[in-house]
Design a protein around this motif. Structure first.
Motif, PDB file in Angstrom:
ATOM      1  N   ARG A 274       0.843  -1.219   0.000  1.00 31.57           N
ATOM      2  CA  ARG A 274       0.000   0.000   0.000  1.00 31.57           C
ATOM      3  C   ARG A 274       0.868   1.255   0.000  1.00 31.57           C
ATOM      4  N   VAL A 275       1.940   1.256   0.801  1.00 29.38           N
ATOM      5  CA  VAL A 275       2.800   2.446   0.887  1.00 29.38           C
ATOM      6  C   VAL A 275       3.543   2.652  -0.438  1.00 29.38           C
ATOM      7  N   LEU A 276       4.008   1.565  -1.035  1.00 28.20           N
ATOM      8  CA  LEU A 276       4.721   1.685  -2.312  1.00 28.20           C
ATOM      9  C   LEU A 276       3.788   2.190  -3.411  1.00 28.20           C
ATOM     10  N   THR A 277       2.591   1.603  -3.518  1.00 26.10           N
ATOM     11  CA  THR A 277       1.669   2.023  -4.582  1.00 26.10           C
ATOM     12  C   THR A 277       1.184   3.455  -4.332  1.00 26.10           C
ATOM     13  N   ALA A 278       0.974   3.826  -3.068  1.00 27.31           N
ATOM     14  CA  ALA A 278       0.530   5.196  -2.747  1.00 27.31           C
ATOM     15  C   ALA A 278       1.588   6.215  -3.168  1.00 27.31           C
ATOM     16  N   ASN A 279       2.819   5.770  -3.260  1.00 33.26           N
ATOM     17  CA  ASN A 279       3.907   6.673  -3.664  1.00 33.26           C
ATOM     18  C   ASN A 279       4.307   6.477  -5.125  1.00 33.26           C
ATOM     19  N   GLY A 280       3.388   5.927  -5.910  1.00 32.62           N
ATOM     20  CA  GLY A 280       3.580   5.885  -7.358  1.00 32.62           C
ATOM     21  C   GLY A 280       4.341   4.676  -7.878  1.00 32.62           C
ATOM     22  N   CYS A 281       4.403   3.598  -7.100  1.00 30.90           N
ATOM     23  CA  CYS A 281       5.130   2.406  -7.583  1.00 30.90           C
ATOM     24  C   CYS A 281       4.150   1.343  -8.068  1.00 30.90           C
ATOM     25  N   GLU A 282       4.482   0.773  -9.195  1.00 29.57           N
ATOM     26  CA  GLU A 282       3.796  -0.444  -9.613  1.00 29.57           C
ATOM     27  C   GLU A 282       4.541  -1.588  -8.946  1.00 29.57           C
ATOM     28  N   VAL A 283       3.813  -2.493  -8.306  1.00 27.21           N
ATOM     29  CA  VAL A 283       4.489  -3.545  -7.516  1.00 27.21           C
ATOM     30  C   VAL A 283       4.143  -4.926  -8.051  1.00 27.21           C
ATOM     31  N   LEU A 284       5.173  -5.672  -8.423  1.00 26.88           N
ATOM     32  CA  LEU A 284       5.002  -7.056  -8.868  1.00 26.88           C
ATOM     33  C   LEU A 284       5.419  -7.971  -7.716  1.00 26.88           C
ATOM     34  N   VAL A 285       4.693  -9.067  -7.558  1.00 23.46           N
ATOM     35  CA  VAL A 285       5.109 -10.062  -6.556  1.00 23.46           C
ATOM     36  C   VAL A 285       5.445 -11.342  -7.327  1.00 23.46           C
ATOM     37  N   PRO A 286       6.722 -11.547  -7.684  1.00 19.97           N
ATOM     38  CA  PRO A 286       7.076 -12.705  -8.518  1.00 19.97           C
ATOM     39  C   PRO A 286       6.605 -14.030  -7.912  1.00 19.97           C
ATOM     40  N   LYS A 287       5.980 -14.836  -8.756  1.00 12.69           N
ATOM     41  CA  LYS A 287       5.311 -16.062  -8.296  1.00 12.69           C
ATOM     42  C   LYS A 287       6.287 -17.115  -7.777  1.00 12.69           C
ATOM     43  N   GLU A 288       7.420 -17.266  -8.459  1.00 11.11           N
ATOM     44  CA  GLU A 288       8.312 -18.379  -8.138  1.00 11.11           C
ATOM     45  C   GLU A 288       9.381 -18.031  -7.106  1.00 11.11           C
ATOM     46  N   GLN A 289       9.251 -16.891  -6.436  1.00 11.64           N
ATOM     47  CA  GLN A 289      10.286 -16.492  -5.467  1.00 11.64           C
ATOM     48  C   GLN A 289      10.346 -17.483  -4.311  1.00 11.64           C
ATOM     49  N   SER A 290      11.522 -17.517  -3.666  1.00  5.92           N
ATOM     50  CA  SER A 290      11.735 -18.483  -2.585  1.00  5.92           C
ATOM     51  C   SER A 290      12.345 -17.752  -1.383  1.00  5.92           C
ATOM     52  N   CYS A 291      12.494 -18.469  -0.282  1.00  3.01           N
ATOM     53  CA  CYS A 291      13.218 -17.933   0.884  1.00  3.01           C
ATOM     54  C   CYS A 291      14.553 -17.347   0.398  1.00  3.01           C
ATOM     55  N   CYS A 292      15.031 -16.289   1.034  1.00  2.00           N
ATOM     56  CA  CYS A 292      16.268 -15.644   0.556  1.00  2.00           C
ATOM     57  C   CYS A 292      17.519 -16.476   0.849  1.00  2.00           C
ATOM     58  N   GLY A 293      17.429 -17.343   1.876  1.00  2.00           N
ATOM     59  CA  GLY A 293      18.591 -18.167   2.239  1.00  2.00           C
ATOM     60  C   GLY A 293      19.377 -17.621   3.417  1.00  2.00           C
ATOM     61  N   ALA A 294      18.937 -16.479   3.982  1.00  2.00           N
ATOM     62  CA  ALA A 294      19.713 -15.872   5.071  1.00  2.00           C
ATOM     63  C   ALA A 294      19.823 -16.797   6.287  1.00  2.00           C
ATOM     64  N   LEU A 295      18.695 -17.383   6.696  1.00  2.00           N
ATOM     65  CA  LEU A 295      18.732 -18.225   7.901  1.00  2.00           C
ATOM     66  C   LEU A 295      19.669 -19.410   7.684  1.00  2.00           C
ATOM     67  N   SER A 296      19.631 -19.990   6.485  1.00  7.34           N
ATOM     68  CA  SER A 296      20.489 -21.143   6.190  1.00  7.34           C
ATOM     69  C   SER A 296      21.954 -20.724   6.145  1.00  7.34           C
ATOM     70  N   ALA A 297      22.240 -19.599   5.489  1.00  5.60           N
ATOM     71  CA  ALA A 297      23.635 -19.135   5.396  1.00  5.60           C
ATOM     72  C   ALA A 297      24.189 -18.836   6.786  1.00  5.60           C
ATOM     73  N   HIS A 298      23.385 -18.193   7.640  1.00  3.10           N
ATOM     74  CA  HIS A 298      23.863 -17.840   8.985  1.00  3.10           C
ATOM     75  C   HIS A 298      24.099 -19.085   9.840  1.00  3.10           C
ATOM     76  N   ALA A 299      23.362 -20.160   9.540  1.00  2.00           N
ATOM     77  CA  ALA A 299      23.504 -21.376  10.349  1.00  2.00           C
ATOM     78  C   ALA A 299      24.589 -22.303   9.814  1.00  2.00           C
ATOM     79  N   GLY A 300      25.195 -21.964   8.688  1.00  2.00           N
ATOM     80  CA  GLY A 300      26.267 -22.801   8.145  1.00  2.00           C
ATOM     81  C   GLY A 300      25.837 -23.681   6.981  1.00  2.00           C
ATOM     82  N   PHE A 301      24.577 -23.541   6.560  1.00  2.00           N
ATOM     83  CA  PHE A 301      24.090 -24.353   5.429  1.00  2.00           C
ATOM     84  C   PHE A 301      24.240 -23.546   4.139  1.00  2.00           C
TER      85      PHE A 301
END
Ligand code: SF4
Ligand code: SF4
Length: 436
Positions: A217-244
Protein backbone atom coordinates in the motif's frame (compact mmCIF):
# COMPACT_ATOMS: atom_id res chain seq x y z
CA UNK A 1 39.04 -16.15 -1.12
CA UNK A 2 39.68 -19.82 -1.88
CA UNK A 3 37.12 -22.00 -3.69
CA UNK A 4 34.79 -24.66 -2.35
CA UNK A 5 32.23 -26.01 -4.77
CA UNK A 6 29.64 -26.66 -2.03
CA UNK A 7 29.82 -23.36 -0.24
CA UNK A 8 31.35 -20.84 -2.62
CA UNK A 9 34.50 -18.85 -1.91
CA UNK A 10 36.02 -19.34 1.57
CA UNK A 11 38.12 -16.83 3.57
CA UNK A 12 41.89 -16.83 3.09
CA UNK A 13 44.80 -16.03 5.45
CA UNK A 14 44.58 -12.23 4.92
CA UNK A 15 40.90 -12.17 5.87
CA UNK A 16 41.82 -13.34 9.38
CA UNK A 17 45.05 -11.40 9.81
CA UNK A 18 43.33 -8.12 8.95
CA UNK A 19 42.37 -8.13 12.66
CA UNK A 20 45.04 -6.07 14.46
CA UNK A 21 43.71 -6.97 17.94
CA UNK A 22 42.96 -3.34 18.81
CA UNK A 23 39.82 -4.25 20.76
CA UNK A 24 37.72 -1.38 19.43
CA UNK A 25 34.96 -3.86 18.64
CA UNK A 26 34.66 -5.26 22.17
CA UNK A 27 32.18 -2.75 23.54
CA UNK A 28 29.99 -3.06 20.46
CA UNK A 29 29.62 -6.81 20.93
CA UNK A 30 26.45 -7.86 22.79
CA UNK A 31 27.90 -11.14 24.11
CA UNK A 32 31.12 -9.47 25.33
CA UNK A 33 29.02 -6.81 27.04
CA UNK A 34 27.09 -9.57 28.81
CA UNK A 35 29.94 -11.83 29.93
CA UNK A 36 33.15 -9.83 29.60
CA UNK A 37 34.88 -12.90 28.18
CA UNK A 38 37.53 -12.59 25.45
CA UNK A 39 36.43 -15.93 23.95
CA UNK A 40 32.95 -14.46 23.40
CA UNK A 41 34.22 -11.24 21.85
CA UNK A 42 34.76 -10.58 18.12
CA UNK A 43 38.55 -10.47 18.59
CA UNK A 44 38.53 -13.74 20.55
CA UNK A 45 36.28 -15.47 18.04
CA UNK A 46 38.45 -14.34 15.13
CA UNK A 47 41.49 -15.84 16.89
CA UNK A 48 39.67 -19.14 17.39
CA UNK A 49 38.48 -19.19 13.76
CA UNK A 50 42.01 -18.42 12.60
CA UNK A 51 43.41 -21.36 14.60
CA UNK A 52 40.85 -23.69 12.99
CA UNK A 53 41.75 -22.25 9.57
CA UNK A 54 45.48 -22.85 10.20
CA UNK A 55 44.78 -26.35 11.44
CA UNK A 56 42.74 -27.01 8.27
CA UNK A 57 45.55 -25.69 6.10
CA UNK A 58 48.20 -27.81 7.85
CA UNK A 59 48.93 -31.28 6.42
CA UNK A 60 49.85 -32.45 9.93
CA UNK A 61 46.48 -31.65 11.46
CA UNK A 62 44.42 -34.60 12.68
CA UNK A 63 40.81 -34.30 11.50
CA UNK A 64 39.44 -35.18 14.95
CA UNK A 65 41.53 -32.46 16.56
CA UNK A 66 40.19 -29.56 14.54
CA UNK A 67 36.90 -28.66 16.18
CA UNK A 68 36.39 -28.60 19.92
CA UNK A 69 33.10 -28.33 21.75
CA UNK A 70 34.30 -25.03 23.18
CA UNK A 71 34.86 -23.60 19.71
CA UNK A 72 31.38 -24.65 18.60
CA UNK A 73 29.88 -23.12 21.74
CA UNK A 74 31.58 -19.71 21.27
CA UNK A 75 30.61 -19.59 17.59
CA UNK A 76 27.02 -20.71 18.33
CA UNK A 77 26.72 -17.92 20.90
CA UNK A 78 27.65 -15.24 18.36
CA UNK A 79 24.53 -13.39 17.14
CA UNK A 80 26.07 -12.68 13.72
CA UNK A 81 24.77 -9.15 14.34
CA UNK A 82 27.89 -7.66 12.69
CA UNK A 83 28.08 -4.74 15.13
CA UNK A 84 31.80 -5.58 15.31
CA UNK A 85 32.13 -4.82 11.59
CA UNK A 86 30.75 -1.33 12.08
CA UNK A 87 33.17 -0.72 14.95
CA UNK A 88 36.25 -2.20 13.26
CA UNK A 89 38.76 0.32 11.86
CA UNK A 90 40.61 -2.42 10.02
CA UNK A 91 37.78 -3.61 7.78
CA UNK A 92 37.47 -7.15 9.11
CA UNK A 93 34.57 -8.86 7.25
CA UNK A 94 33.46 -10.66 10.40
CA UNK A 95 30.09 -11.79 9.01
CA UNK A 96 31.78 -13.78 6.25
CA UNK A 97 34.25 -15.32 8.69
CA UNK A 98 31.61 -16.51 11.12
CA UNK A 99 29.35 -17.87 8.37
CA UNK A 100 32.24 -19.92 7.01
CA UNK A 101 33.16 -21.09 10.51
CA UNK A 102 29.58 -22.30 10.89
CA UNK A 103 29.72 -24.05 7.52
CA UNK A 104 32.92 -25.74 8.68
CA UNK A 105 31.24 -26.82 11.91
CA UNK A 106 28.29 -28.16 9.96
CA UNK A 107 30.62 -30.24 7.78
CA UNK A 108 32.93 -31.59 10.46
CA UNK A 109 31.27 -31.51 13.89
CA UNK A 110 28.82 -34.13 15.06
CA UNK A 111 25.86 -32.60 16.82
CA UNK A 112 23.35 -34.85 18.59
CA UNK A 113 21.28 -37.01 16.26
CA UNK A 114 18.10 -35.04 16.95
CA UNK A 115 19.82 -31.68 16.43
CA UNK A 116 21.31 -32.93 13.16
CA UNK A 117 17.94 -34.11 11.82
CA UNK A 118 16.04 -31.02 13.00
CA UNK A 119 18.60 -28.56 11.61
CA UNK A 120 18.82 -30.33 8.27
CA UNK A 121 15.06 -30.44 7.91
CA UNK A 122 14.53 -26.79 8.91
CA UNK A 123 17.38 -25.12 7.03
CA UNK A 124 17.11 -27.21 3.87
CA UNK A 125 13.58 -28.63 3.43
CA UNK A 126 11.17 -26.60 5.53
CA UNK A 127 12.25 -23.15 4.32
CA UNK A 128 12.32 -24.26 0.70
CA UNK A 129 8.72 -25.48 0.46
CA UNK A 130 5.73 -23.20 0.95
CA UNK A 131 3.50 -26.21 1.67
CA UNK A 132 5.61 -27.10 4.76
CA UNK A 133 5.36 -23.50 5.98
CA UNK A 134 1.61 -23.34 5.36
CA UNK A 135 0.95 -26.73 7.01
CA UNK A 136 2.96 -25.79 10.11
CA UNK A 137 1.19 -22.41 10.23
CA UNK A 138 -2.24 -24.09 10.18
CA UNK A 139 -1.25 -26.34 13.11
CA UNK A 140 0.01 -23.37 15.15
CA UNK A 141 -3.07 -21.33 14.22
CA UNK A 142 -5.27 -24.11 15.57
CA UNK A 143 -3.18 -24.15 18.77
CA UNK A 144 -3.53 -20.37 19.15
CA UNK A 145 -7.21 -19.99 18.27
CA UNK A 146 -8.79 -23.13 19.67
CA UNK A 147 -7.99 -22.05 23.21
CA UNK A 148 -5.21 -24.66 23.61
CA UNK A 149 -2.56 -21.95 23.97
CA UNK A 150 -4.55 -20.13 26.65
CA UNK A 151 -5.12 -23.38 28.55
CA UNK A 152 -1.44 -24.40 28.26
CA UNK A 153 -0.40 -20.99 29.60
CA UNK A 154 -3.06 -21.04 32.33
CA UNK A 155 -2.26 -24.44 33.82
CA UNK A 156 1.49 -23.84 33.69
CA UNK A 157 2.34 -26.85 31.51
CA UNK A 158 4.61 -24.68 29.31
CA UNK A 159 6.60 -23.59 32.36
CA UNK A 160 6.91 -27.21 33.44
CA UNK A 161 8.60 -28.12 30.15
CA UNK A 162 10.66 -24.92 30.01
CA UNK A 163 8.69 -23.67 26.99
CA UNK A 164 6.99 -20.58 28.48
CA UNK A 165 9.44 -18.08 26.97
CA UNK A 166 9.54 -19.83 23.59
CA UNK A 167 5.74 -19.75 23.54
CA UNK A 168 5.91 -15.96 23.96
CA UNK A 169 8.18 -15.79 20.90
CA UNK A 170 5.66 -17.69 18.77
CA UNK A 171 4.30 -15.29 16.14
CA UNK A 172 0.58 -14.79 15.72
CA UNK A 173 -0.43 -16.80 12.64
CA UNK A 174 -2.34 -14.83 9.98
CA UNK A 175 -5.93 -15.58 8.95
CA UNK A 176 -4.98 -15.28 5.29
CA UNK A 177 -1.50 -16.11 4.01
CA UNK A 178 0.44 -13.71 1.79
CA UNK A 179 1.40 -16.68 -0.43
CA UNK A 180 -2.03 -16.05 -2.06
CA UNK A 181 -0.64 -12.78 -3.45
CA UNK A 182 2.24 -14.44 -5.32
CA UNK A 183 1.98 -13.72 -9.03
CA UNK A 184 -0.05 -10.50 -8.49
CA UNK A 185 0.69 -7.02 -9.81
CA UNK A 186 -0.47 -3.91 -7.94
CA UNK A 187 -0.96 -0.69 -9.94
CA UNK A 188 0.40 2.64 -8.71
CA UNK A 189 -1.84 5.36 -7.33
CA UNK A 190 -1.50 8.17 -9.87
CA UNK A 191 1.29 8.35 -12.47
CA UNK A 192 3.86 5.54 -12.32
CA UNK A 193 7.18 6.67 -10.83
CA UNK A 194 8.84 3.24 -10.55
CA UNK A 195 8.22 -0.44 -11.16
CA UNK A 196 9.45 -2.74 -8.41
CA UNK A 197 9.48 -6.45 -7.58
CA UNK A 198 8.50 -7.22 -4.00
CA UNK A 199 10.40 -9.90 -2.10
CA UNK A 200 7.94 -11.32 0.45
CA UNK A 201 10.14 -13.55 2.65
CA UNK A 202 9.33 -17.12 3.71
CA UNK A 203 7.78 -17.49 7.18
CA UNK A 204 6.66 -13.85 6.91
CA UNK A 205 4.05 -15.03 4.40
CA UNK A 206 2.11 -16.71 7.23
CA UNK A 207 3.01 -14.38 10.11
CA UNK A 208 3.53 -10.92 8.60
CA UNK A 209 0.95 -10.82 5.80
CA UNK A 210 -0.35 -7.55 7.25
CA UNK A 211 3.12 -5.99 7.08
CA UNK A 212 3.56 -7.17 3.48
CA UNK A 213 0.15 -5.73 2.54
CA UNK A 214 1.05 -2.42 4.25
CA UNK A 215 4.36 -2.32 2.34
CA UNK A 216 2.53 -2.72 -0.96
CA UNK A 217 0.00 0.00 0.00
CA UNK A 218 2.80 2.45 0.89
CA UNK A 219 4.72 1.69 -2.31
CA UNK A 220 1.67 2.02 -4.58
CA UNK A 221 0.53 5.20 -2.75
CA UNK A 222 3.91 6.67 -3.66
CA UNK A 223 3.58 5.89 -7.36
CA UNK A 224 5.13 2.41 -7.58
CA UNK A 225 3.80 -0.44 -9.61
CA UNK A 226 4.49 -3.54 -7.52
CA UNK A 227 5.00 -7.06 -8.87
CA UNK A 228 5.11 -10.06 -6.56
CA UNK A 229 7.08 -12.70 -8.52
CA UNK A 230 5.31 -16.06 -8.30
CA UNK A 231 8.31 -18.38 -8.14
CA UNK A 232 10.29 -16.49 -5.47
CA UNK A 233 11.73 -18.48 -2.58
CA UNK A 234 13.22 -17.93 0.88
CA UNK A 235 16.27 -15.64 0.56
CA UNK A 236 18.59 -18.17 2.24
CA UNK A 237 19.71 -15.87 5.07
CA UNK A 238 18.73 -18.23 7.90
CA UNK A 239 20.49 -21.14 6.19
CA UNK A 240 23.64 -19.13 5.40
CA UNK A 241 23.86 -17.84 8.99
CA UNK A 242 23.50 -21.38 10.35
CA UNK A 243 26.27 -22.80 8.14
CA UNK A 244 24.09 -24.35 5.43
CA UNK A 245 25.72 -22.46 2.59
CA UNK A 246 24.87 -25.08 -0.02
CA UNK A 247 21.18 -24.64 0.83
CA UNK A 248 21.58 -20.84 0.75
CA UNK A 249 23.10 -21.14 -2.72
CA UNK A 250 20.07 -23.16 -3.88
CA UNK A 251 17.71 -20.50 -2.51
CA UNK A 252 19.71 -17.79 -4.27
CA UNK A 253 19.57 -19.72 -7.57
CA UNK A 254 15.76 -19.93 -7.32
CA UNK A 255 15.48 -16.19 -6.75
CA UNK A 256 17.92 -15.39 -9.56
CA UNK A 257 15.49 -17.20 -11.84
CA UNK A 258 12.30 -15.81 -10.31
CA UNK A 259 13.17 -12.10 -10.49
CA UNK A 260 13.50 -10.63 -14.00
CA UNK A 261 15.93 -7.80 -13.41
CA UNK A 262 15.43 -6.01 -16.75
CA UNK A 263 11.76 -5.66 -15.98
CA UNK A 264 12.03 -3.65 -12.74
CA UNK A 265 13.82 -0.66 -11.23
CA UNK A 266 14.45 -2.42 -7.93
CA UNK A 267 13.84 -5.53 -5.84
CA UNK A 268 12.31 -4.27 -2.60
CA UNK A 269 12.16 -6.04 0.76
CA UNK A 270 10.84 -5.03 4.17
CA UNK A 271 13.06 -7.56 5.97
CA UNK A 272 16.51 -6.22 6.80
CA UNK A 273 17.88 -9.72 7.39
CA UNK A 274 16.77 -10.87 3.93
CA UNK A 275 17.98 -7.69 2.24
CA UNK A 276 21.40 -8.02 3.80
CA UNK A 277 21.87 -11.52 2.39
CA UNK A 278 20.36 -10.65 -1.02
CA UNK A 279 22.75 -7.71 -1.32
CA UNK A 280 25.56 -10.24 -0.84
CA UNK A 281 24.31 -13.00 -3.13
CA UNK A 282 27.52 -12.69 -5.12
CA UNK A 283 29.46 -13.80 -1.99
CA UNK A 284 27.79 -17.20 -2.30
CA UNK A 285 29.33 -17.90 -5.71
CA UNK A 286 32.91 -17.99 -6.93
CA UNK A 287 33.86 -15.76 -9.82
CA UNK A 288 34.19 -18.70 -12.21
CA UNK A 289 30.64 -19.92 -11.50
CA UNK A 290 27.96 -18.92 -14.03
CA UNK A 291 25.67 -17.53 -11.28
CA UNK A 292 28.23 -15.00 -10.05
CA UNK A 293 27.55 -12.18 -12.53
CA UNK A 294 23.80 -12.64 -12.23
CA UNK A 295 24.08 -12.59 -8.42
CA UNK A 296 26.01 -9.32 -8.59
CA UNK A 297 23.32 -7.74 -10.76
CA UNK A 298 20.63 -9.04 -8.38
CA UNK A 299 22.49 -7.63 -5.37
CA UNK A 300 22.87 -4.25 -7.07
CA UNK A 301 19.09 -4.00 -7.60
CA UNK A 302 18.11 -5.01 -4.06
CA UNK A 303 16.82 -2.23 -1.79
CA UNK A 304 15.48 -2.15 1.72
CA UNK A 305 12.03 -0.55 1.58
CA UNK A 306 13.15 2.36 3.82
CA UNK A 307 16.20 3.01 1.64
CA UNK A 308 14.08 2.80 -1.52
CA UNK A 309 11.33 5.15 -0.29
CA UNK A 310 13.81 7.66 1.04
CA UNK A 311 15.65 7.72 -2.32
CA UNK A 312 12.40 7.90 -4.30
CA UNK A 313 10.94 10.63 -2.08
CA UNK A 314 7.48 10.40 -0.47
CA UNK A 315 4.68 11.92 -2.56
CA UNK A 316 1.67 10.45 -0.73
CA UNK A 317 0.08 12.88 1.72
CA UNK A 318 0.98 12.01 5.32
CA UNK A 319 -1.65 12.78 7.95
CA UNK A 320 -0.75 13.92 11.45
CA UNK A 321 0.05 11.25 14.01
CA UNK A 322 0.16 12.61 17.56
CA UNK A 323 2.21 9.79 18.93
CA UNK A 324 5.55 9.24 20.63
CA UNK A 325 7.79 6.64 18.97
CA UNK A 326 11.32 5.35 19.28
CA UNK A 327 13.37 3.37 16.78
CA UNK A 328 15.37 0.15 17.29
CA UNK A 329 18.02 -0.32 14.58
CA UNK A 330 17.82 -3.75 12.98
CA UNK A 331 21.35 -5.16 12.98
CA UNK A 332 21.21 -6.31 9.39
CA UNK A 333 20.00 -2.90 8.27
CA UNK A 334 22.50 -0.86 10.30
CA UNK A 335 25.53 -3.15 10.43
CA UNK A 336 24.82 -5.43 7.45
CA UNK A 337 23.61 -2.76 4.99
CA UNK A 338 24.99 0.39 6.70
CA UNK A 339 21.59 2.10 6.57
CA UNK A 340 21.01 4.38 9.55
CA UNK A 341 19.35 7.56 8.36
CA UNK A 342 16.66 6.37 5.88
CA UNK A 343 14.21 4.96 8.47
CA UNK A 344 14.73 7.97 10.77
CA UNK A 345 14.10 10.43 7.93
CA UNK A 346 10.88 8.63 7.00
CA UNK A 347 9.68 8.77 10.59
CA UNK A 348 10.54 12.46 10.89
CA UNK A 349 8.51 13.13 7.74
CA UNK A 350 5.27 12.20 9.56
CA UNK A 351 3.65 15.42 10.84
CA UNK A 352 3.38 15.72 14.64
CA UNK A 353 5.13 12.38 15.26
CA UNK A 354 7.24 12.73 18.39
CA UNK A 355 10.38 10.76 17.53
CA UNK A 356 12.82 10.09 20.33
CA UNK A 357 16.11 8.19 19.97
CA UNK A 358 16.44 4.87 21.79
CA UNK A 359 19.60 4.60 23.90
CA UNK A 360 21.88 1.83 22.59
CA UNK A 361 19.57 1.23 19.59
CA UNK A 362 22.60 -0.14 17.69
CA UNK A 363 22.89 -3.11 20.08
CA UNK A 364 21.04 -6.28 19.02
CA UNK A 365 17.65 -6.98 20.66
CA UNK A 366 18.49 -10.70 20.80
CA UNK A 367 16.35 -11.78 17.86
CA UNK A 368 19.15 -12.53 15.35
CA UNK A 369 17.41 -14.98 13.01
CA UNK A 370 16.87 -18.20 14.93
CA UNK A 371 19.06 -17.12 17.89
CA UNK A 372 16.08 -16.47 20.15
CA UNK A 373 15.06 -20.11 19.65
CA UNK A 374 18.50 -21.76 19.79
CA UNK A 375 20.00 -19.50 22.51
CA UNK A 376 16.82 -18.44 24.27
CA UNK A 377 18.41 -17.59 27.63
CA UNK A 378 21.00 -15.21 26.17
CA UNK A 379 18.45 -13.72 23.82
CA UNK A 380 16.15 -12.93 26.76
CA UNK A 381 19.04 -11.43 28.74
CA UNK A 382 19.64 -9.00 25.87
CA UNK A 383 15.93 -8.27 25.71
CA UNK A 384 15.85 -7.19 29.38
CA UNK A 385 18.26 -4.30 28.63
CA UNK A 386 16.46 -3.43 25.41
CA UNK A 387 13.08 -3.12 27.12
CA UNK A 388 14.59 -1.08 29.95
CA UNK A 389 15.89 1.42 27.41
CA UNK A 390 12.63 1.35 25.43
CA UNK A 391 10.68 2.17 28.59
CA UNK A 392 13.05 5.03 29.41
CA UNK A 393 11.97 6.81 26.22
CA UNK A 394 8.30 6.81 27.30
CA UNK A 395 7.46 5.97 23.67
CA UNK A 396 4.04 4.48 23.00
CA UNK A 397 5.42 2.60 20.00
CA UNK A 398 8.75 0.95 19.26
CA UNK A 399 9.45 1.04 15.53
CA UNK A 400 11.94 -1.18 13.75
CA UNK A 401 12.71 -2.50 10.25
CA UNK A 402 12.77 -6.28 10.38
CA UNK A 403 10.06 -8.88 11.09
CA UNK A 404 12.37 -10.89 13.39
CA UNK A 405 13.03 -7.80 15.53
CA UNK A 406 9.29 -7.08 15.67
CA UNK A 407 8.64 -10.55 17.09
CA UNK A 408 11.39 -10.23 19.67
CA UNK A 409 10.26 -6.77 20.78
CA UNK A 410 6.64 -7.91 20.95
CA UNK A 411 7.77 -10.74 23.23
CA UNK A 412 9.67 -8.13 25.28
CA UNK A 413 6.54 -6.01 25.64
CA UNK A 414 4.55 -9.05 26.81
CA UNK A 415 7.20 -10.38 29.19
CA UNK A 416 8.04 -6.99 30.72
CA UNK A 417 4.49 -5.57 30.67
CA UNK A 418 5.59 -2.30 29.03
CA UNK A 419 2.25 -1.81 27.27
CA UNK A 420 3.90 -0.54 24.06
CA UNK A 421 3.10 -1.21 20.41
CA UNK A 422 5.72 -2.60 18.05
CA UNK A 423 5.54 -1.69 14.37
CA UNK A 424 7.62 -1.67 11.20
CA UNK A 425 8.48 1.76 9.74
CA UNK A 426 6.22 1.12 6.73
CA UNK A 427 3.30 0.18 8.98
CA UNK A 428 3.54 3.60 10.63
CA UNK A 429 3.77 5.28 7.20
CA UNK A 430 0.72 3.28 6.11
CA UNK A 431 -1.21 4.62 9.11
CA UNK A 432 -0.08 8.17 8.37
CA UNK A 433 -1.21 7.81 4.75
CA UNK A 434 -4.60 6.33 5.62
CA UNK A 435 -5.07 8.71 8.56
CA UNK A 436 -5.98 5.91 10.98
S1 SF4 B 1 28.63 -10.57 15.20
FE1 SF4 B 1 27.77 -9.55 17.02
S2 SF4 B 1 27.79 -11.12 18.66
FE2 SF4 B 1 29.13 -11.86 16.99
S3 SF4 B 1 31.18 -11.18 17.58
FE3 SF4 B 1 30.35 -9.56 16.23
S4 SF4 B 1 29.38 -8.09 17.63
FE4 SF4 B 1 29.74 -9.99 18.80
S1 SF4 C 1 38.08 -3.79 15.93
FE1 SF4 C 1 38.67 -5.03 14.14
S2 SF4 C 1 40.90 -5.08 14.18
FE2 SF4 C 1 40.24 -4.37 16.21
S3 SF4 C 1 40.10 -6.27 17.45
FE3 SF4 C 1 38.06 -5.92 16.60
S4 SF4 C 1 38.02 -7.11 14.69
FE4 SF4 C 1 40.19 -6.91 15.29
Amino acid sequence: MSQNSNSGPSPVYEDYTRCIHCGLCLNACPTYRLWNLEADSPRGRIQQMFRVFQSEASDLAQPEGRISEGFVDHIDKCLDCRACETACPSGVAYGRLVEHARAHIERTYERSWIAHVARNFFFRDFLSASHFIEDAARVFRLYQRSGMQAVARGIGVLKLFGLAERDRLLPQIDSEFFFNRFGSTFPPVGPRRARVAFFAGCIANVTFSGLNEATIRVLTANGCEVLVPKEQSCCGALSAHAGFRDAARDFARKNLEAFRLDDVDAIVTNAAGCGSTMKEYDHLFSEHEPEHAQARAFAAKTRDVTEFLEDLGLTAKLNRLRHRVTYQDSCHLLHGQKIREAPRKLLRAIPDLDFVELPYSEICCGSAGTYNVTQTETSLQLLVEKMRHAQSTAAQTIVTANPGCILQLQAGVALHHTNQNVLHVVELLDRAISGT
